[in-house]
Motif scaffolding. Structure first.
Motif, PDB file in Angstrom:
ATOM      1  N   GLN A 147      20.904   1.551   0.663  1.00 23.08           N
ATOM      2  CA  GLN A 147      20.422   2.802  -0.129  1.00 23.08           C
ATOM      3  C   GLN A 147      20.105   3.891   1.044  1.00 23.08           C
ATOM      4  N   PHE A 148      19.854   3.369   2.102  1.00 26.04           N
ATOM      5  CA  PHE A 148      19.468   4.156   3.242  1.00 26.04           C
ATOM      6  C   PHE A 148      20.738   4.724   3.724  1.00 26.04           C
ATOM      7  N   VAL A 149      21.790   4.034   3.892  1.00 29.39           N
ATOM      8  CA  VAL A 149      23.285   4.403   4.136  1.00 29.39           C
ATOM      9  C   VAL A 149      23.794   5.237   3.252  1.00 29.39           C
ATOM     10  N   LYS A 150      23.804   5.172   1.988  1.00 26.65           N
ATOM     11  CA  LYS A 150      24.172   6.006   0.957  1.00 26.65           C
ATOM     12  C   LYS A 150      23.331   7.214   0.989  1.00 26.65           C
ATOM     13  N   ASP A 151      22.111   7.429   1.348  1.00 22.70           N
ATOM     14  CA  ASP A 151      21.347   8.587   1.211  1.00 22.70           C
ATOM     15  C   ASP A 151      21.762   9.368   2.633  1.00 22.70           C
ATOM     16  N   GLY A 152      22.434   8.962   3.560  1.00 26.91           N
ATOM     17  CA  GLY A 152      22.927   9.590   4.803  1.00 26.91           C
ATOM     18  C   GLY A 152      22.280   9.451   6.082  1.00 26.91           C
ATOM     19  N   HIS A 153      21.251   8.232   5.888  1.00 35.76           N
ATOM     20  CA  HIS A 153      20.580   8.074   7.345  1.00 35.76           C
ATOM     21  C   HIS A 153      21.734   7.427   8.325  1.00 35.76           C
ATOM     22  N   GLU A 190      13.195  -1.382  -5.570  1.00 41.35           N
ATOM     23  CA  GLU A 190      14.206  -0.388  -5.410  1.00 41.35           C
ATOM     24  C   GLU A 190      13.737   1.014  -5.489  1.00 41.35           C
ATOM     25  N   GLU A 191      13.169   1.324  -6.474  1.00 45.07           N
ATOM     26  CA  GLU A 191      12.422   2.711  -6.790  1.00 45.07           C
ATOM     27  C   GLU A 191      11.763   3.039  -5.736  1.00 45.07           C
ATOM     28  N   GLN A 192      10.989   2.238  -5.078  1.00 44.48           N
ATOM     29  CA  GLN A 192      10.194   2.729  -3.865  1.00 44.48           C
ATOM     30  C   GLN A 192      11.021   2.863  -2.674  1.00 44.48           C
ATOM     31  N   TRP A 193      11.811   1.973  -2.589  1.00 45.19           N
ATOM     32  CA  TRP A 193      12.865   2.317  -1.402  1.00 45.19           C
ATOM     33  C   TRP A 193      13.710   3.618  -1.478  1.00 45.19           C
ATOM     34  N   LYS A 194      14.092   4.078  -2.592  1.00 47.41           N
ATOM     35  CA  LYS A 194      14.801   5.271  -2.779  1.00 47.41           C
ATOM     36  C   LYS A 194      13.644   6.353  -2.358  1.00 47.41           C
ATOM     37  N   GLU A 195      12.259   6.278  -2.757  1.00 51.27           N
ATOM     38  CA  GLU A 195      11.497   7.252  -2.248  1.00 51.27           C
ATOM     39  C   GLU A 195      10.933   7.502  -0.952  1.00 51.27           C
ATOM     40  N   ILE A 196      11.041   5.935  -0.212  1.00 48.93           N
ATOM     41  CA  ILE A 196      10.591   5.917   1.120  1.00 48.93           C
ATOM     42  C   ILE A 196      12.073   6.704   1.848  1.00 48.93           C
ATOM     43  N   SER A 197      13.188   6.379   1.479  1.00 49.03           N
ATOM     44  CA  SER A 197      14.278   6.830   1.926  1.00 49.03           C
ATOM     45  C   SER A 197      14.342   8.492   1.991  1.00 49.03           C
ATOM     46  N   GLN A 198      13.987   9.062   1.081  1.00 50.00           N
ATOM     47  CA  GLN A 198      13.695  10.417   0.771  1.00 50.00           C
ATOM     48  C   GLN A 198      12.673  11.162   1.673  1.00 50.00           C
ATOM     49  N   GLU A 199      11.750  10.555   1.796  1.00 52.83           N
ATOM     50  CA  GLU A 199      10.645  11.010   2.707  1.00 52.83           C
ATOM     51  C   GLU A 199      11.229  10.869   4.029  1.00 52.83           C
ATOM     52  N   MET A 200      11.729  10.046   4.653  1.00 53.99           N
ATOM     53  CA  MET A 200      12.213   9.659   5.840  1.00 53.99           C
ATOM     54  C   MET A 200      12.975  10.733   6.240  1.00 53.99           C
ATOM     55  N   ASP A 205       0.783  -1.335   0.037  1.00 60.29           N
ATOM     56  CA  ASP A 205       0.072   0.126  -0.016  1.00 60.29           C
ATOM     57  C   ASP A 205       0.743   1.217  -0.166  1.00 60.29           C
ATOM     58  N   PHE A 206       1.705   1.387  -0.988  1.00 57.96           N
ATOM     59  CA  PHE A 206       2.643   2.477  -1.112  1.00 57.96           C
ATOM     60  C   PHE A 206       2.191   3.754  -1.039  1.00 57.96           C
ATOM     61  N   GLY A 207       1.203   4.231  -1.601  1.00 56.36           N
ATOM     62  CA  GLY A 207       0.662   5.670  -1.411  1.00 56.36           C
ATOM     63  C   GLY A 207       0.143   5.945   0.028  1.00 56.36           C
TER      64      GLY A 207
END
Length: 117
Positions: free
Chosen positions: A108-114, A68-78, A35-37
């Motif tokens: 991905q989350f580590v790469k994004d700086g989490h 993988e694309e959804q994970w990237k979006e989840i990461s950015q929203e976090m 339920d991505f949305g």
């Protein structure tokens, strides 16, 4: 926040640690998929700095994982909300049969700086 549904022991573990347990949208019973949305809406609507439990792969109990694309979006929203992320990665290697591939979300989350818990 924990996904709805989640592994049965997650709620008592976090309650025993003194945390208030809330849930975020995860599984859509009608599509038998993510339920991505609504998941993204729940991430956006949670108070800044909330702690989120994410299943890195092979979500228990549904087996449904973000792409993988959804994970990237989840990461950015976090990141936008300064949320804290805790990964349950108990089944790494079981989702795809490849432990490297199943590590995508964490990497991905580590790469994004989490800063991961």
């Amino acid at each position: 926040c924990q996904p709805n549904p989640t592994w049965g022991n997650h709620v008592p573990i976090f309650k025993d640690a003194g945390m208030e347990v809330k849930q975020y949208s995860y599984y859509d019973k009608e599509t038998i998929g993510l339920d991505f949305g609504n998941m993204i809406k729940d991430i956006q609507n949670a108070p800044n700095g909330s702690a989120f439990l994410l299943h890195a792969c092979a979500h228990n109990p549904t087996g449904v994982d973000p792409t993988e694309e959804q994970w990237k979006e989840i990461s950015q929203e976090m990141l936008k909300k300064d949320h804290r992320v805790f990964f349950d990665c108990a089944y790494q290697g079981f989702a795809s049969g490849d432990a490297e591939k199943d590590a995508f979300a964490i990497r991905q989350f580590v790469k994004d700086g989490h800063l991961l818990c």
